[in-house]
Design an enzyme around this catalytic site. Structure first.
Site, mmCIF file in Angstrom:
data_model
loop_
_atom_site.group_PDB
_atom_site.id
_atom_site.type_symbol
_atom_site.label_atom_id
_atom_site.label_comp_id
_atom_site.label_asym_id
_atom_site.label_seq_id
_atom_site.Cartn_x
_atom_site.Cartn_y
_atom_site.Cartn_z
ATOM 1 N N SER A 164 0.695 -1.225 -0.074
ATOM 2 C CA SER A 164 0.007 -0.675 -0.027
ATOM 3 C C SER A 164 0.645 1.330 -0.096
ATOM 4 C CB SER A 164 -0.287 0.144 1.096
ATOM 5 O OG SER A 164 -1.890 0.988 1.241
ATOM 6 N N ASP A 174 -9.492 -3.772 -6.161
ATOM 7 C CA ASP A 174 -9.213 -2.795 -5.227
ATOM 8 C C ASP A 174 -9.968 -0.882 -5.897
ATOM 9 O OD1 ASP A 174 -7.762 -0.917 -3.512
ATOM 10 O OD2 ASP A 174 -5.949 -2.375 -3.986
ATOM 11 N N HIS A 196 -8.666 -3.752 -1.669
ATOM 12 C CA HIS A 196 -7.085 -3.457 -1.002
ATOM 13 C C HIS A 196 -6.908 -3.902 -0.247
ATOM 14 C CE1 HIS A 196 -3.920 -0.438 -1.033
ATOM 15 N NE2 HIS A 196 -4.298 -0.225 0.353
#
Lengths: 366, 366
Positions: free
Chosen positions: A145, A311, A344
């Site tokens: 991330s 995501d 995500h």
């Protein structure tokens, strides 16, 4: 509390990427496994915005870490083979210096006097720890991330320090959708009367703003498909409070409520603002004027870019862009587009999808 | 202000779908074109959550309406052919009775004493206006966004009152992603100290909560693709306030700020809460226990379902579900999947995509 956390204090001034400096900041880090004699088996992990350096349990701290199933003996990032390091991001609040820390120059908390934080600062401060450990070149840097962008900052600024790069649900820079989401999360915290322009009482933080921001976070960390399957239109089991017709009625509302309750109070609000803003600022194109010029500065032997189809925060189109960009300068680049449903957050919760891809990458390095 | 708004007051008690009643509620509506002698050319439009009944300009009110390019002489919904009606939703604040209206029983504003609002109530109250106009059967009912669910409520409850149905970026019921978004928007308003459990001073409403809610709205009304093309990482042209490092820096942040400024104060916060909640509650499956049983109650001659690929609030998968469900009972059902980039709001801003589809539907009815 038992802790495996080690502290390293930078000697003297740490110059920040944008402007200003920190006086002798502290970096908290943990390690797993042993550095070999050649010092060529070190793996550095950059976390997302909110986790600490506690990736996995160890003798010193048996509590489960945020990537417990990924790092350890016999696991995909195998600590029998590799020496694994994770540094709590500069600007965070789990041991490393951040806005909630005491400024040695004043004796008070930094709060908003903390200089503008960038992911370049996160990368450079992590490199101080790597240098301190006597490691000249990292076997692999792994970034999840926001951490993928921190990792990219390290790779582009110190191309000879990193041989391999694993990017997980990240990107080369933030696009306006994720900037809008994070900007709104910050505004939620800043709009809370208790924030007091950053001067909140640490015992009475802007918890309402933090709760709202966390709920918006969850909406973007997971996926509509997952929730449709998991909750549908199921009603919450808790009885609806009769005095409040707008209280949680659907299961998805209770779920958000539970997540907001767990998170709030666990993260310093000013630290959150700084790290969130840093995520918006990073742009690989600042290295030479275009994404391509940024990619051309990389000197990687091997790259793995993993992205998830559902995501919405770091969308698959950006992961493909990252993989294709790196592939122009690193022929051994693999792009793994995973069909996970949990958006995500999949890299934290869908181990069955991530394990084989990461396992294969590290096994074939041995 | 010039207005084409007409008012109709329901005679006596209006029973609400869930519980309770309203004493002689008022419905504000506008019409365009002429009802023919056979009274078979009436088109009823249900709006989304926030618009008034002012769909288009007219002699009585020349200001542009929210669907100005769609309804009028020579336009896709051609007022030379059709008699077009739009009723401000019950529960709203543009002339129809809602939480901001005076309760005749008490002489005070309803506020949170307003009964739970459902889209069934929106549909039934609009039907009161249709009855009042002497129309037994509508040529077509058109519903946009939330209005598509209101329209569906009318179709399923009064199958012989509607011959044709045009659903635009709507669905048969809300799924948890959109419930989560709306629940969070409501919480933003309710968390604002100025909301005071609904008892805010109308001159000093919970504007901060409304602004946050509007920004989240915009994030879900448009699309990440549009913003990537439109804004990229462009910086805001307004100078950054030096005293606030978290002020708008990127163009997308200024854009959200401008939209929030325009909307806030224009809509009553309690009305917003009620209509938002009503959108979560509607479920066609409540008619007989399943979506299919709901579809089987419809008696439509013709249906057009329009959806947009980039819509995240009413995703294309739900539009397909709606079209396929209606097709099982109405053979003349068309599903138009539009490739617009502007997400849920496309029906308001991408006329070039919507015009031909709607035009074709109405032309072929003549």
């Amino acid at each position: 509390m038992s802790t495996a956390r080690r502290l390293f204090t930078v000697d003297g001034e740490f110059r920040m990427h944008r402007a200003g400096y920190l006086q002798s900041p502290t970096l908290a880090f943990e390690t797993w496994g042993e550095l070999n004699a050649a010092k060529d088996n070190a793996v550095l992990i950059f976390s997302g915005l909110s986790p600490s350096a506690h990736v996995a349990s160890s003798e010193g701290d048996p509590s489960p870490g945020w990537w417990q199933d990924m790092v350890g003996s016999g696991l995909p990032i195998d600590t029998d083979e590799y020496f694994v390091i994770c540094v709590n991001s500069l600007g965070s609040c789990f041991g490393s210096t951040g806005p909630a820390s005491i400024d040695p120059k004043t004796g008070d908390r930094y709060r908003l006097t903390f200089p503008v934080l960038t992911l370049e600062d996160v990368a450079e401060s992590a490199k101080c720890v790597v240098d301190h450990l006597g490691i000249e070149c990292l076997h692999t840097v792994v970034g999840c991330s926001m951490g993928g962008m921190s990792a990219l900052a390290l790779c582009v600024r110190h191309p000879h320090t990193v041989r391999r790069f694993v990017s997980i649900s990240s990107s080369a820079r933030a696009l306006p959708f994720s900037i809008a989401v994070r900007s709104l999360q910050r505004e939620m915290i800043r709009s809370d009367n208790k924030w007091k322009k950053g001067n909140y009482d640490p015992g009475d933080p802007p918890i309402t703003g933090q709760r709202l921001a966390r709920k918006l976070g969850m909406i973007t960390y997971r996926s509509a498909e997952e929730w449709a399957q998991r909750f549908g239109r199921e009603r919450a089991t808790d009885p609806i409070r009769v005095d409040d017709q707008f209280a949680a009625e659907f299961s998805v509302e209770s779920y958000l409520e539970n997540h907001a309750n767990k998170f709030s109070g666990a993260f310093d609000p000013n630290c959150y603002l700084y790290l969130s803003h840093a995520s918006d600022l990073f742009d690989l194109a600042e290295y030479g004027g275009s994404l391509q010029s940024g990619f051309e500065r990389l000197k990687l032997d091997r790259t793995l870019v993993i992205g998830v189809r559902t995501d919405i925060l770091f969308p698959i189109v950006q992961q493909r862009e990252l993989a294709e960009g790196i592939a122009t300068v690193c022929t051994d680049t693999e792009f793994a587009e995973l069909d996970c449903i949990r958006g995500h957050d999949s890299f934290l919760v869908d181990m069955d999808a991530f394990r084989p891809v990461i396992c294969k990458f590290f096994e074939s390095c041995c």
